[in-house]
Design a protein around this motif. Sequence first.
Motif, PDB file in Angstrom:
ATOM      1  N   CYS A   9       7.343  -5.119  -0.773  1.00  0.00           N
ATOM      2  CA  CYS A   9       8.584  -5.147  -1.533  1.00  0.00           C
ATOM      3  C   CYS A   9       9.087  -3.744  -1.820  1.00  0.00           C
ATOM      4  O   CYS A   9      10.273  -3.541  -2.051  1.00  0.00           O
ATOM      5  N   CYS A  58       3.480  -3.616  -9.208  1.00  0.00           N
ATOM      6  CA  CYS A  58       3.218  -4.451  -8.031  1.00  0.00           C
ATOM      7  C   CYS A  58       3.257  -5.950  -8.369  1.00  0.00           C
ATOM      8  O   CYS A  58       2.476  -6.406  -9.192  1.00  0.00           O
ATOM      9  N   HIS A  70       1.801   1.525   3.850  1.00  0.00           N
ATOM     10  CA  HIS A  70       2.001   2.616   2.898  1.00  0.00           C
ATOM     11  C   HIS A  70       1.465   3.938   3.429  1.00  0.00           C
ATOM     12  O   HIS A  70       0.526   3.965   4.212  1.00  0.00           O
ATOM     13  N   ILE A 101      -2.582  -3.737  -5.857  1.00  0.00           N
ATOM     14  CA  ILE A 101      -3.033  -2.352  -5.971  1.00  0.00           C
ATOM     15  C   ILE A 101      -4.203  -2.298  -6.949  1.00  0.00           C
ATOM     16  O   ILE A 101      -4.106  -2.802  -8.061  1.00  0.00           O
ATOM     17  N   CYS A 154      -0.301  -7.507   0.127  1.00  0.00           N
ATOM     18  CA  CYS A 154       0.968  -6.820  -0.128  1.00  0.00           C
ATOM     19  C   CYS A 154       2.136  -7.596   0.470  1.00  0.00           C
ATOM     20  O   CYS A 154       2.024  -8.154   1.552  1.00  0.00           O
ATOM     21  N   LEU A 190       6.546   3.840   1.620  1.00  0.00           N
ATOM     22  CA  LEU A 190       6.357   2.901   2.720  1.00  0.00           C
ATOM     23  C   LEU A 190       6.851   3.526   4.017  1.00  0.00           C
ATOM     24  O   LEU A 190       7.895   4.174   4.033  1.00  0.00           O
ATOM     25  N   LEU A 199       8.312  -1.912  -4.445  1.00  0.00           N
ATOM     26  CA  LEU A 199       8.430  -1.602  -5.872  1.00  0.00           C
ATOM     27  C   LEU A 199       7.507  -0.462  -6.275  1.00  0.00           C
ATOM     28  O   LEU A 199       7.828   0.318  -7.169  1.00  0.00           O
ATOM     29  N   CYS A 200       6.357  -0.331  -5.595  1.00  0.00           N
ATOM     30  CA  CYS A 200       5.421   0.736  -5.936  1.00  0.00           C
ATOM     31  C   CYS A 200       6.023   2.095  -5.588  1.00  0.00           C
ATOM     32  O   CYS A 200       5.875   3.065  -6.312  1.00  0.00           O
TER      33      CYS A 200
END
Lengths: 424, 134
Positions: B87, B58, B41, B63, B84, B101, B89-90
């Motif tokens: 994915c 998440c 990230h 997170i 992690c 990301l 999604l965050c």
Amino acid sequence: MAEKKIVKVDAPKTGCVACMPRTMEIPLGPQHPALKEPEHFLLEVEGEVIVNATPRIGYVHRGIEKLAETKTYSQNLTLVERVCGICSHIHSISLVNATETALGLEGFKPPERAEYIRTIVSELERIHSHILWFGVAAHEIGFDTLFMLSWRDRELTMDILEDISGNRVNYAINEVGGTRRDLSEKQIARMNKYMDITIKRLKRYTEICLKEDTIRLRTQGIGVLLPSTAKKLCAVGPTARASGLKIDIRYDDPYNAYAGPLRDIFNVITYDTNDVFSRVVVRLLEIIEACKYVKWLLANLPDGPVFIKPPRKVPEAHVLSRTEAPRGELIHYLWSNNTNKPYRLKITTPTLANILSVAEMLKGDYIADSTITLASIDPCFSCEDRIITIINKDRRKAKVDNLTMDQLRKYSREWHAKNKRWKK
Amino acid sequence: MPRPGVIICEALRNAFKKKKATIDYPFQEGVKPKKGLRGAHYFILEKCTGCRACERACPPMCIEMVPSEVTKTGKRPVINLGECIFCGLCEEACRYDALFLTDYIELSAFGRDEMIIYSKETKPSESKEQQEEG
Ligand code: SF4
Ligand code: SF4
């Protein structure tokens, strides 16, 4: 008359050959070099020939179904992708289809382009999964050249998948309401190019398989599963199709883009020699078909959005979603309860349906052929385990007692005094 | 009619090919797509409001919100890269484009603690370097 044993142990039979037991039991697994995942097969052998095989499952239970109840639908899509390491995308398609069917009660419909992209990814996944199986099978029969060559060609598909989804294994491309990524023109051109190469290579491999003695000698007449037996034992996927049964969920119960005009050019591949060779050929021909479907889907990709925001809550429904995974029929049963989390999710993977067939296939084969027979259903034992059986929880503490009749009576009285009103 | 060794010519042709199919990875750079990869990230502290949307999205709950003096709500996300699943999604949940990301994927570390990256608050511009070290 004091020491009267109640637990009797059969004395080993000695003496003439006729009195000896005819069969011997050989455990295969749970930890065995021939198996990639933990699984137990009790092989009853007569000399070198297997006369009976008993599978035992339940070594890799991971509690995914229970965990799914604690997560929201879009989080669950990433969770169910991890049920299987190879056919990850089909699980998420299954769940997303189930969720969208439930949402459809309120008039929600996913965009068409998203359905096409999902189908493209699932066909790409079928290609890479079948080539992977082909390589493993070649390795299993000791044909490592083919293993290396086929895996090199598999990389093309893996590169495409990485390019369009951002990951090689867990694509995370599905979302409730569409897909998370779109296909660009550049990617489409690249896919078309790579699919042409894959078709060319796979045609060559099919030719090799049909001609090469190395493969024919090791696979023909081995692991025979007759169509009637396959039907009785509910075999699915390529295993059933290799026994001549025309079973394919993509054709029988179409979903996503298979329900559209793709159905007209859809071709259910079957082969009728019922043995391992038949499974090799069915899978190879299926890869070529899958490449053609990908090319067709890319050519007919509809325009429009790839994502429509769905309602947050899923209305109460019981949905059974069936999809055709690379290994066979995959079932997701979803019970939603008007919240953003599923009330219950039940997953049945194709290996569970095929495990009885493999026990049947092993009968009559030599022990040396058991590995390729096992591999021929493309087993994925870790995906199938939904329960765990615990026999004798505290095995280390358990001890074997020799009790006399009086001692046993005393023990039974004490036990029943302790466990009052105990019922089975 | 037996025809042994159909594949032999194929194997021989491969053996004398100049271009190798594999890469000597740690010594040579690996192949990765130009964009769209999901790696470690990149977090921009100035943009973050501490809204906790990423924490809620998440799936493996990796997170963690820690106290912060910069953000509006006094919280900022810290990501445990060891848990992690990449994915993304965050990234989609964040409405302020504070978290995304990158294509940095060489994430091996010597311990689990090193996978949690607490970037210093005073120099948020350094956070990427710190992440890459982890
Ligand atoms: S990173 Fe984005 S989603 Fe997460 S707390 Fe900050 S602003 Fe909210
Ligand atoms: S990428 Fe996925 S798992 Fe990783 S922090 Fe973001 S939401 Fe969590």
